[in-house]
Design a protein around this motif. Structure first.
Motif, PDB file in Angstrom:
ATOM      1  N   HIS A 179       0.829  -1.209   0.000  1.00  0.00           N
ATOM      2  CA  HIS A 179       0.000   0.000   0.000  1.00  0.00           C
ATOM      3  C   HIS A 179       0.864   1.260   0.000  1.00  0.00           C
ATOM      4  CE1 HIS A 179      -3.143   2.851   1.135  1.00  0.00           C
ATOM      5  NE2 HIS A 179      -2.362   3.246   2.127  1.00  0.00           N
ATOM      6  N   VAL A 180       1.876   1.282   0.862  1.00  0.00           N
ATOM      7  CA  VAL A 180       2.765   2.443   0.943  1.00  0.00           C
ATOM      8  C   VAL A 180       3.518   2.625  -0.366  1.00  0.00           C
ATOM      9  CG1 VAL A 180       4.823   3.364   2.077  1.00  0.00           C
ATOM     10  CG2 VAL A 180       2.976   2.355   3.441  1.00  0.00           C
ATOM     11  N   LYS A 185       5.332   7.745  -2.740  1.00  0.00           N
ATOM     12  CA  LYS A 185       6.160   8.651  -1.949  1.00  0.00           C
ATOM     13  C   LYS A 185       7.504   8.032  -1.557  1.00  0.00           C
ATOM     14  CE  LYS A 185       2.083  10.843   0.130  1.00  0.00           C
ATOM     15  NZ  LYS A 185       1.371  11.122   1.406  1.00  0.00           N
ATOM     16  N   HIS A 186       7.667   6.752  -1.822  1.00  0.00           N
ATOM     17  CA  HIS A 186       8.894   6.047  -1.452  1.00  0.00           C
ATOM     18  C   HIS A 186       9.396   5.287  -2.689  1.00  0.00           C
ATOM     19  CE1 HIS A 186       6.630   6.666   2.285  1.00  0.00           C
ATOM     20  NE2 HIS A 186       7.814   6.743   2.875  1.00  0.00           N
ATOM     21  N   PRO A 187      10.043   6.003  -3.608  1.00  0.00           N
ATOM     22  CA  PRO A 187      10.410   5.393  -4.893  1.00  0.00           C
ATOM     23  C   PRO A 187      11.366   4.211  -4.760  1.00  0.00           C
ATOM     24  CG  PRO A 187      11.474   7.529  -4.611  1.00  0.00           C
ATOM     25  CD  PRO A 187      10.453   7.423  -3.531  1.00  0.00           C
ATOM     26  N   LEU A 192      11.680  -1.912  -5.470  1.00  0.00           N
ATOM     27  CA  LEU A 192      12.177  -3.217  -5.041  1.00  0.00           C
ATOM     28  C   LEU A 192      11.511  -4.347  -5.822  1.00  0.00           C
ATOM     29  CD1 LEU A 192      12.353  -3.086  -1.124  1.00  0.00           C
ATOM     30  CD2 LEU A 192      14.258  -3.325  -2.708  1.00  0.00           C
ATOM     31  N   GLU A 193      12.316  -5.304  -6.234  1.00  0.00           N
ATOM     32  CA  GLU A 193      11.804  -6.514  -6.866  1.00  0.00           C
ATOM     33  C   GLU A 193      11.936  -7.660  -5.853  1.00  0.00           C
ATOM     34  OE1 GLU A 193      13.596  -7.338 -10.593  1.00  0.00           O
ATOM     35  OE2 GLU A 193      13.154  -5.355 -11.439  1.00  0.00           O
TER      36      GLU A 193
END
Length: 216
Positions: A179-180, A185-187, A192-193
């Motif tokens: 969700h975040v 807002k947190h590229p 992350l994979e």
């Protein structure tokens, strides 16, 4: 004033009634209780009930509950199977770590004690001696060897604690992270994979990387 470790104090003998007990019998009863109901259930009264005696009689053999906890923790260290070093120092240390994980699975409360209440008694000394024998030819300082062993214990105990986390809580945490990340807002988090679930146990390789970094 610091008290002596219980192993430096002579074992008290039981006299009169009730029937004579031993530290080993009391320790094993406490471990059964902790395995069944958790460490918080271990009290003098409950352990006495486990062996069919009164709580007051236990004080003939152990002075405090902390003494009993020390005896329990060291007794569990006797479950390691410590063979002759093979010459493969990294493989031997990983084996110690994997045995520790199985011990913590059998006795979940022991992982908590390893983090919060480290104990060095006769059985723990044998484990330390084994690790030092495995590392005898490694060209690193004695302090580095002890730090590596402490880190191995801490990591395995932490993993064992994490394995006890309810799966629904872990699933909830994953949903929140997703969700975040979707909010944008947190590229770095969003980029992350996450790898697919491994087909083999990744823990041995994790331990190999940790120990290689500490002892190379």
């Amino acid at each position: 004033m610091e008290s002596e470790a219980i192993w430096l104090r002579p074992e008290k003998s039981g006299v009169g009634r009730p029937a004579q007990r031993s530290r080993a019998e009391i320790t094993e009863a406490a471990i059964r209780l902790a395995d069944r109901s958790g460490l918080d259930a271990v009290s003098m009264r409950q352990v006495a009930a486990e062996i069919g005696t009164g709580a007051g009689s236990l004080y003939r053999y152990v002075d405090t509950r902390d003494d009993l906890i020390d005896l329990m923790a060291d007794h569990i260290c006797g479950e390691y199977e410590l063979g002759t070093p093979t010459g493969d120092w990294l493989g031997d240390l990983v084996e110690v770590g994997l045995q520790a994980r199985e011990i913590y699975r059998r006795h979940p409360w022991m992982a908590d004690l390893t983090i919060s209440h480290p104990v060095v008694g006769p059985n723990a000394i044998e484990v330390i001696e084994h690790v030092l024998a495995v590392l005898a030819d490694r060209p690193v300082g004695d302090g580095d060897k002890l730090i590596a062993f402490a880190m191995l214990n801490a990591v395995v105990a932490s993993v064992a604690q994490n394995e006890r986390s309810p799966t629904d809580r872990l699933a909830g945490a994953r949903r929140y992270v997703a969700h975040v990340a979707a909010e944008g807002k947190h590229p770095h988090l969003a980029a992350l994979e996450f790898p697919s679930p491994p087909t083999e146990d990744p823990f041995p390789e994790i331990l190999r990387r940790l120990l290689s970094g500490l002892l190379t």
